[in-house]
Design a protein around this motif. Structure first.
Motif, mmCIF file in Angstrom:
data_model
loop_
_atom_site.group_PDB
_atom_site.id
_atom_site.type_symbol
_atom_site.label_atom_id
_atom_site.label_comp_id
_atom_site.label_asym_id
_atom_site.label_seq_id
_atom_site.Cartn_x
_atom_site.Cartn_y
_atom_site.Cartn_z
ATOM 1 N N ILE A 109 52.876 -27.340 -65.379
ATOM 2 C CA ILE A 109 52.944 -26.875 -63.986
ATOM 3 C C ILE A 109 54.404 -26.751 -63.564
ATOM 4 O O ILE A 109 55.306 -27.155 -64.292
ATOM 5 N N GLY A 110 54.635 -26.221 -62.384
ATOM 6 C CA GLY A 110 55.984 -26.110 -61.858
ATOM 7 C C GLY A 110 56.461 -27.424 -61.270
ATOM 8 O O GLY A 110 55.653 -28.247 -60.830
ATOM 9 N N LYS A 111 57.774 -27.610 -61.240
ATOM 10 C CA LYS A 111 58.361 -28.841 -60.698
ATOM 11 C C LYS A 111 57.955 -29.061 -59.241
ATOM 12 O O LYS A 111 57.641 -30.186 -58.820
ATOM 13 N N GLY A 112 57.932 -27.965 -58.475
ATOM 14 C CA GLY A 112 57.568 -28.092 -57.068
ATOM 15 C C GLY A 112 56.141 -28.552 -56.866
ATOM 16 O O GLY A 112 55.825 -29.207 -55.862
ATOM 17 N N THR A 113 55.270 -28.238 -57.819
ATOM 18 C CA THR A 113 53.865 -28.640 -57.710
ATOM 19 C C THR A 113 53.736 -30.157 -57.739
ATOM 20 O O THR A 113 52.908 -30.733 -57.019
ATOM 21 N N ILE A 114 54.556 -30.805 -58.567
ATOM 22 C CA ILE A 114 54.501 -32.268 -58.635
ATOM 23 C C ILE A 114 54.801 -32.867 -57.266
ATOM 24 O O ILE A 114 54.121 -33.792 -56.810
ATOM 25 N N TYR A 115 55.804 -32.305 -56.579
ATOM 26 C CA TYR A 115 56.188 -32.859 -55.279
ATOM 27 C C TYR A 115 55.133 -32.609 -54.203
ATOM 28 O O TYR A 115 55.162 -33.249 -53.149
ATOM 29 N N SER A 116 54.213 -31.715 -54.457
ATOM 30 C CA SER A 116 53.125 -31.524 -53.497
ATOM 31 C C SER A 116 52.033 -32.574 -53.677
ATOM 32 O O SER A 116 51.153 -32.717 -52.832
ATOM 33 N N TYR A 117 52.129 -33.333 -54.787
ATOM 34 C CA TYR A 117 51.178 -34.417 -55.058
ATOM 35 C C TYR A 117 51.827 -35.792 -54.917
ATOM 36 O O TYR A 117 51.193 -36.731 -54.425
ATOM 37 N N PHE A 118 53.064 -35.899 -55.377
ATOM 38 C CA PHE A 118 53.775 -37.182 -55.364
ATOM 39 C C PHE A 118 55.212 -36.963 -54.894
ATOM 40 O O PHE A 118 55.858 -36.005 -55.314
ATOM 41 N N SER A 119 55.704 -37.864 -54.063
ATOM 42 C CA SER A 119 57.065 -37.710 -53.533
ATOM 43 C C SER A 119 58.135 -38.189 -54.503
ATOM 44 O O SER A 119 59.308 -37.860 -54.343
ATOM 45 N N SER A 120 57.751 -38.976 -55.516
ATOM 46 C CA SER A 120 58.727 -39.526 -56.450
ATOM 47 C C SER A 120 58.029 -40.005 -57.720
ATOM 48 O O SER A 120 56.797 -40.098 -57.780
ATOM 49 N N LYS A 121 58.829 -40.334 -58.729
ATOM 50 C CA LYS A 121 58.272 -40.901 -59.956
ATOM 51 C C LYS A 121 57.607 -42.246 -59.660
ATOM 52 O O LYS A 121 56.558 -42.564 -60.233
ATOM 53 N N SER A 122 58.210 -43.011 -58.770
ATOM 54 C CA SER A 122 57.626 -44.314 -58.422
ATOM 55 C C SER A 122 56.232 -44.165 -57.839
ATOM 56 O O SER A 122 55.336 -44.959 -58.121
ATOM 57 N N GLU A 123 56.044 -43.131 -57.039
ATOM 58 C CA GLU A 123 54.727 -42.919 -56.434
ATOM 59 C C GLU A 123 53.685 -42.554 -57.489
ATOM 60 O O GLU A 123 52.507 -42.879 -57.357
ATOM 61 N N ILE A 124 54.131 -41.879 -58.553
ATOM 62 C CA ILE A 124 53.207 -41.571 -59.646
ATOM 63 C C ILE A 124 52.748 -42.868 -60.299
ATOM 64 O O ILE A 124 51.558 -43.060 -60.580
ATOM 65 N N LEU A 125 53.682 -43.777 -60.518
ATOM 66 C CA LEU A 125 53.323 -45.071 -61.103
ATOM 67 C C LEU A 125 52.336 -45.823 -60.226
ATOM 68 O O LEU A 125 51.362 -46.406 -60.708
ATOM 69 N N LEU A 126 52.593 -45.817 -58.927
ATOM 70 C CA LEU A 126 51.711 -46.540 -58.019
ATOM 71 C C LEU A 126 50.320 -45.925 -57.968
ATOM 72 O O LEU A 126 49.348 -46.612 -57.698
ATOM 73 N N ALA A 127 50.240 -44.627 -58.255
ATOM 74 C CA ALA A 127 48.925 -43.976 -58.319
ATOM 75 C C ALA A 127 48.097 -44.568 -59.452
ATOM 76 O O ALA A 127 46.873 -44.698 -59.343
ATOM 77 N N PHE A 128 48.758 -44.956 -60.549
ATOM 78 C CA PHE A 128 48.055 -45.630 -61.646
ATOM 79 C C PHE A 128 47.500 -46.967 -61.162
ATOM 80 O O PHE A 128 46.392 -47.362 -61.532
ATOM 81 N N CYS A 129 48.280 -47.672 -60.346
ATOM 82 C CA CYS A 129 47.827 -48.961 -59.810
ATOM 83 C C CYS A 129 46.591 -48.779 -58.935
ATOM 84 O O CYS A 129 45.649 -49.573 -58.999
#
Length: 203
Positions: free
Chosen positions: A43-63
């Motif tokens: 996907i595009g880089k901008g698409t990630i930011y429409s789901y998560f604001s940061s890498k840390s938030e991606i990790l917390l989504a796993f939690c």
């Protein structure tokens, strides 16, 4: 139409998290860029930011996902009237398997959960509170069945058992507890010792 849109959104979120699981484990958290995650997810880089604001938030989504899985695991596999020790062992071994199926990723996940960065502190606190309430409910049910004393602070009790789990997890990472069976046996002993001091006093 809205159903298809929701499916697509879920598929994209899953792709991002699968990319994070792989790259965080292979390269490490700090050495993985958002651009690399986007490329791996297709996907595009901008698409990630429409789901998560940061890498840390991606990790917390796993939690958050793990917490949902813990609820389902408890409901599906353990009888409601099972002894507290059995429930604790089952839940913590489930978590152990979750955070050790990719050793590098598991280390990163636990570090972010236990020592969150400033940007994700509030989100981490919310997840921590949900986790605590999960165990408080389990402890409250045990109290109602006479398996646990009523004059204890249940939040601190949650911290006590989680600390024992972290000790076993650390011992696995260091090689002192080399197998899953060793971790389970160690947890069983530690939980049993703790619970023997928490059981109601007999008249």
């Amino acid at each position: 139409m809205s159903g298809l849109r929701e499916q697509k959104k879920q598929k994209t979120r899953t792709a991002i998290m699968e990319a994070a699981f792989t790259l965080f484990g292979e390269r490490g958290y700090e050495n993985t860029s958002i651009s690399a995650l986007a490329k791996a997810a297709g996907i595009g880089k901008g698409t990630i930011y429409s789901y998560f604001s940061s890498k840390s938030e991606i990790l917390l989504a796993f939690c958050e996902d793990e917490l949902d899985c813990l609820h389902l695991e408890l409901q599906r596999t353990i009888p409601a009237d099972a002894p507290l020790e059995e429930k604790l062992l089952h839940v913590f071994m489930y978590e152990f398997r979750y955070v050790t199926k990719n050793k590098g990723f598991g280390r990163t996940l636990m570090r972010e959960l236990i020592f969150p960065k400033e940007l994700t502190t509030e989100k981490s606190r919310q997840i921590e509170e949900q986790f605590i309430q999960f165990f408080v409910l389990m402890f409250t049910e045990a109290q109602e069945r006479g398996q646990l004393r009523r004059d204890i602070d249940l939040t601190l009790t949650c911290g006590h058992f989680y600390a024992l789990y972290l000790m076993a997890l650390s011992a696995w990472h260091s090689g002192r507890l080399p197998s899953e069976e060793d971790v389970r046996a160690a947890l069983q002993v530690m939980f049993r010792q703790a619970l023997s001091g928490l059981q109601p006093k007999k008249a």
